[in-house]
Scaffold this active site. Structure first.
Site, PDB file in Angstrom:
ATOM      1  N   ARG A  62     -23.193   0.887 -18.420  1.00 39.62           N
ATOM      2  CA  ARG A  62     -22.485   2.245 -18.446  1.00 39.62           C
ATOM      3  C   ARG A  62     -21.177   2.314 -18.030  1.00 39.62           C
ATOM      4  O   ARG A  62     -20.242   3.143 -18.326  1.00 39.62           O
ATOM      5  CB  ARG A  62     -23.590   3.234 -17.973  1.00 39.62           C
ATOM      6  CG  ARG A  62     -23.092   4.678 -17.861  1.00 39.62           C
ATOM      7  CD  ARG A  62     -24.277   5.483 -17.480  1.00 39.62           C
ATOM      8  NE  ARG A  62     -23.774   6.892 -17.628  1.00 39.62           N
ATOM      9  CZ  ARG A  62     -23.370   7.886 -16.745  1.00 39.62           C
ATOM     10  NH1 ARG A  62     -23.093   7.212 -15.415  1.00 39.62           N
ATOM     11  NH2 ARG A  62     -23.168   9.076 -17.013  1.00 39.62           N
ATOM     12  N   HIS A 193     -29.003   2.877 -24.395  1.00 42.99           N
ATOM     13  CA  HIS A 193     -29.929   3.742 -23.638  1.00 42.99           C
ATOM     14  C   HIS A 193     -31.102   3.264 -23.705  1.00 42.99           C
ATOM     15  O   HIS A 193     -32.150   3.846 -23.270  1.00 42.99           O
ATOM     16  CB  HIS A 193     -29.720   5.195 -24.304  1.00 42.99           C
ATOM     17  CG  HIS A 193     -28.573   6.053 -23.713  1.00 42.99           C
ATOM     18  ND1 HIS A 193     -28.407   7.055 -24.162  1.00 42.99           N
ATOM     19  CD2 HIS A 193     -27.698   5.567 -23.214  1.00 42.99           C
ATOM     20  CE1 HIS A 193     -27.366   7.619 -23.914  1.00 42.99           C
ATOM     21  NE2 HIS A 193     -26.683   6.627 -23.110  1.00 42.99           N
TER      22      HIS A 193
END
Length: 321
Positions: A62, A193
């Site tokens: 991320r 994700h």
């Protein structure tokens, strides 16, 4: 299985060769002479970080995404505030959320011990993101290297350029298009994700206000995330992929098909719109997802890098030289 792996590898090298042509100053072999053990150093450091905390793999991935989306993949997200600029760490999408800076500091120290003043923080982050995916069971690919580090950062750009977990599909497509990433790239990258966890404050609106959500899933998340008003529980964590949050697989897309997306923006990818067919494909075809994810990661890693005489090689990833 062996033939499937060979197909993925061939497609990966095709995408890398195309990217090398598009950005001739970068190459997977950029440090072959000056820091030949770079990949091994980063992999060993990331392996230890993930052993210490499995969630860290997702956090580093991320961090790379949030770096590249703000003025390009230039390591700017790692800079602390100074008297001349406000950094990106406390922008709304990063505040109390972006993490893993200490891991990058450790990797940088290990790299500096072997190859002083040679490898940029931006390249270390790019390599660390790849290792995070690989160590959690995902695909590997040759990382384009040769980036240099920014001497400034932009909190305002972080606030405007990074996609929100509450964004609708049209907004998401627009945000990615602004970075020359297609809707297919967007959906593949969203597959990141499949690992990691999210704070209650980021998914509360979806589980309390939306109707395109599995009611049993919503009820389970409400037990973790009291609401609907903010307050106690804001920092409570829930897995992005309920079945395998520490393994890089296609479980995220299976969750979307079952209306178990944790964010509003996640479920927008499978909500009667243009990405439904792709989400369904990825949900049962790991090879298709892995190949598209690798292609998209290579493209994202080529967003406005500083190369050649631009930028610098920071001695400390948190401050300019």
């Amino acid at each position: 299985m062996a033939s499937t792996s060979r197909i993925i590898l061939v497609l990966i090298f095709i995408s890398i060769n195309i990217a090398c042509i598009a950005n001739a100053q970068m190459s997977p072999f950029f440090y072959a002479r000056t820091c030949p053990n770079l990949q091994l150093i980063v992999r060993n450091s990331m392996r230890q970080a993930i052993i210490n905390e499995p969630r860290m793999g997702a956090s580093i991935l991320r961090l790379f995404f949030h770096d590249c989306f703000v003025n390009g993949c230039d390591g700017s997200i790692m800079l602390d505030d100074t008297s001349t600029f406000i950094g990106e760490k406390n922008a709304l999408p990063n505040r109390n959320s972006a993490r893993g800076f200490e891991v990058i500091d450790t990797i940088k120290s290990n790299v500096e011990a072997a190859c002083p003043a040679t490898v940029s923080c931006a390249d270390i982050l790019a390599q660390a993101a790849r290792e995070a995916v690989f160590l959690l069971g995902g695909p590997a690919w040759p990382v384009q290297l040769g980036r240099r580090d920014a001497r400034t950062a932009s909190q305002s750009a972080a606030n405007t350029d990074l996609p929100s977990p509450n964004a609708d599909l049209t907004t998401l497509i627009s945000k990615f298009a602004a970075k020359n990433l297609t809707p297919r790239d967007m959906t593949a990258l969203s597959g990141a994700h499949t690992i990691g966890q999210a704070r209650c404050t980021t998914f509360r609106p979806h589980i309390y206000n939306d109707t395109n959500i599995n009611p049993n899933f919503a009820a389970a998340q409400k037990a973790t995330c009291p609401g609907p008003a903010s307050g106690p529980g804001d920092s409570n964590l829930a897995p992005m992929d309920i079945l395998s949050p520490n393994r890089f697989d296609n479980g995220y897309f299976q969750d979307l098909v079952a209306q178990r997306g944790l964010f509003h923006s996640d479920q927008e990818l499978f909500n009667g719109g243009s990405q439904d067919g792709l989400v369904r494909l990825y949900s049962f075809n790991m090879v298709a997802f892995a190949n598209d994810f690798v292609n998209a990661m290579v493209k994202m890693g080529n967003i406005s890098p500083l190369t050649g005489p631009n930028g610098e090689i920071r001695n400390n990833c948190r401050v300019v030289n």
